[in-house]
Design an enzyme around this catalytic site. Sequence first.
Site, mmCIF file in Angstrom:
data_model
loop_
_atom_site.group_PDB
_atom_site.id
_atom_site.type_symbol
_atom_site.label_atom_id
_atom_site.label_comp_id
_atom_site.label_asym_id
_atom_site.label_seq_id
_atom_site.Cartn_x
_atom_site.Cartn_y
_atom_site.Cartn_z
ATOM 1 N N LYS A 112 0.820 -1.264 -0.028
ATOM 2 C CA LYS A 112 0.038 0.041 0.080
ATOM 3 C C LYS A 112 0.846 1.315 -0.058
ATOM 4 O O LYS A 112 0.483 2.285 -0.546
ATOM 5 C CB LYS A 112 -0.968 0.089 1.142
ATOM 6 C CG LYS A 112 -2.231 -1.053 0.934
ATOM 7 C CD LYS A 112 -3.280 -0.636 2.048
ATOM 8 C CE LYS A 112 -4.259 -1.567 1.662
ATOM 9 N NZ LYS A 112 -5.609 -1.511 2.490
ATOM 10 N N LYS A 193 -5.301 -9.446 -6.132
ATOM 11 C CA LYS A 193 -6.512 -9.658 -5.428
ATOM 12 C C LYS A 193 -7.657 -8.436 -5.718
ATOM 13 O O LYS A 193 -7.076 -7.356 -6.008
ATOM 14 C CB LYS A 193 -6.086 -9.593 -4.045
ATOM 15 C CG LYS A 193 -6.504 -8.503 -3.047
ATOM 16 C CD LYS A 193 -6.439 -8.700 -1.538
ATOM 17 C CE LYS A 193 -6.986 -7.252 -0.853
ATOM 18 N NZ LYS A 193 -8.181 -6.860 -0.857
ATOM 19 N N LYS A 196 -10.901 -3.024 -2.669
ATOM 20 C CA LYS A 196 -11.622 -1.720 -2.897
ATOM 21 C C LYS A 196 -10.888 -0.401 -3.197
ATOM 22 O O LYS A 196 -11.271 0.322 -3.925
ATOM 23 C CB LYS A 196 -12.124 -1.376 -1.415
ATOM 24 C CG LYS A 196 -13.369 -2.341 -0.751
ATOM 25 C CD LYS A 196 -13.820 -1.714 0.424
ATOM 26 C CE LYS A 196 -13.537 -2.425 1.697
ATOM 27 N NZ LYS A 196 -12.643 -2.383 2.562
HETATM 28 P P1 ATP Z 1 -8.893 -1.925 0.803
HETATM 29 O O1 ATP Z 1 -8.254 -2.034 -0.572
HETATM 30 O O2 ATP Z 1 -9.389 -0.571 1.605
HETATM 31 O O3 ATP Z 1 -7.758 -2.584 1.901
HETATM 32 P P2 ATP Z 1 -10.023 -4.472 0.781
HETATM 33 O O4 ATP Z 1 -11.003 -4.889 -0.314
HETATM 34 O O5 ATP Z 1 -8.810 -5.103 1.016
HETATM 35 O O6 ATP Z 1 -9.887 -2.884 1.057
HETATM 36 P P3 ATP Z 1 -10.692 -4.672 3.581
HETATM 37 O O7 ATP Z 1 -11.811 -3.933 4.421
HETATM 38 O O8 ATP Z 1 -9.167 -4.496 3.818
HETATM 39 O O9 ATP Z 1 -11.127 -4.660 2.206
HETATM 40 O O10 ATP Z 1 -11.137 -6.312 4.180
HETATM 41 C C1 ATP Z 1 -12.193 -6.679 4.735
HETATM 42 C C2 ATP Z 1 -12.340 -8.275 4.499
HETATM 43 O O11 ATP Z 1 -12.347 -8.679 3.156
HETATM 44 C C3 ATP Z 1 -10.875 -9.012 5.116
HETATM 45 O O12 ATP Z 1 -11.381 -9.768 5.883
HETATM 46 C C4 ATP Z 1 -10.119 -9.447 3.951
HETATM 47 O O13 ATP Z 1 -9.313 -10.358 4.195
HETATM 48 C C5 ATP Z 1 -11.240 -9.649 3.089
HETATM 49 N N1 ATP Z 1 -10.882 -9.536 1.612
HETATM 50 C C6 ATP Z 1 -10.575 -8.398 0.972
HETATM 51 N N2 ATP Z 1 -10.147 -8.502 -0.187
HETATM 52 C C7 ATP Z 1 -10.401 -10.173 -0.651
HETATM 53 C C8 ATP Z 1 -10.443 -10.831 -1.713
HETATM 54 N N3 ATP Z 1 -10.155 -10.308 -2.953
HETATM 55 N N4 ATP Z 1 -10.719 -12.181 -1.407
HETATM 56 C C9 ATP Z 1 -10.809 -12.386 -0.355
HETATM 57 N N5 ATP Z 1 -10.962 -11.728 0.689
HETATM 58 C C10 ATP Z 1 -10.779 -10.487 0.602
HETATM 59 MG MG MG Z 2 -7.565 -4.648 2.749
#
Ligand code: ATP
Ligand code: MG
Length: 330
Positions: A112, A193, A196
């Site tokens: 990040k 992956k 968001k």
């Molecule tokens: P950001 O990019 O802001 O970090 P994010 O999509 O990674 O957003 P988080 O809020 O950090 O979302 O994570 C929320 C939950 O979703 C966590 O348990 C994380 O492990 C899970 N998660 C995030 N992305 C994935 C993915 N691509 N596949 C499976 N689980 C995911």
């Molecule tokens: Mg995340």
Amino acid sequence: KPRVFSGIQPTSDSFHLGNYLGALRQWVAMQDSTDALYCVVDLHAITVDHDPKVLHERSRVSAAQLLALGLDPERCTLFVQSQVPEHAMLAWILGSETGMGEASRMTQYKDKSAKQERTTVGLFTYPILMAADILLYQTDQVPVGEDQRQHLELSRDLAGRFNTTYGRTFVVPEPYIVKETATIKDLSEPEKKMSKSSASPRGCLYLLDEPNQMRKKIKSAVTDSGGDVRYDTEAKAGVSNLLNIYAALADTTVEKLEGEYAGKGYGDFKGDLADVVAETLAPIAARTKEFLADKAELDRVLTAGAEKARGLAVRTIAKAYKKVGFFPPV
Ligand code: ATP
Ligand code: MG
């Protein structure tokens, strides 16, 4: 009942399919078999650039989506992190138990910070706050995606170290990661992956997308020049990701799907997958709108959740404060 804790960041206007399959689906399923606390972690969300008004509204939209997915405030504790100040209090203590070297090994920080012009200390200490979130509630199990495994390992190390130094204070938590959906990949860049905060909106299937948008994204998902629907994460990363998504949503297996689509092309497969995705997600978007229609009621539900959570959090803080030699909070 085992205690469960997990959190999600209000870092976008909608959660995505990776959040849902990797974590949120398990949150809903675990409500009755466990004593579960689920948290919109807004303290974590300010570790990257944010707009205060947008953040505030996103926390609400996040909570509304969680309710729409089936979290029931009667059966779990749902709250917003900033309403429980003990998270930050414990993070401070744990920060003083964490080595610079061990904090520097966290790969999410490296990924990040590389994408940002300006990196904050908050982004660096994020995993310590996450450990505090979890240890504050004497958590047994943490349902998360694979990307959080390293952070969970740090939480376990910190709990164990604190217990050894000061005497038993924290439960050492276990990750709860569902193998098949542990990492849902970006549709347009299947080596990454789904995320968001990643800049690839075409590759990210948001829960609140219009069905037409979902269909378009699935149709244009990266596959390969071969034509067969076959699972092979090396040679066919894109197709394999779609198979994983399909199997999880349709409650079937990748093997069965390979059989069903033998001899058919990607077109048929993607069309059917788009139907399954739209069927699953469309009702969630509709219900989210309903929960957002009465913001005062939504805020009341969240504040009630925070009060419940806080009742548990103060007990752990009292213990930890005493152990390290602090005066009790007044
Ligand atoms: P950001 O990019 O802001 O970090 P994010 O999509 O990674 O957003 P988080 O809020 O950090 O979302 O994570 C929320 C939950 O979703 C966590 O348990 C994380 O492990 C899970 N998660 C995030 N992305 C994935 C993915 N691509 N596949 C499976 N689980 C995911
Ligand atoms: Mg995340």
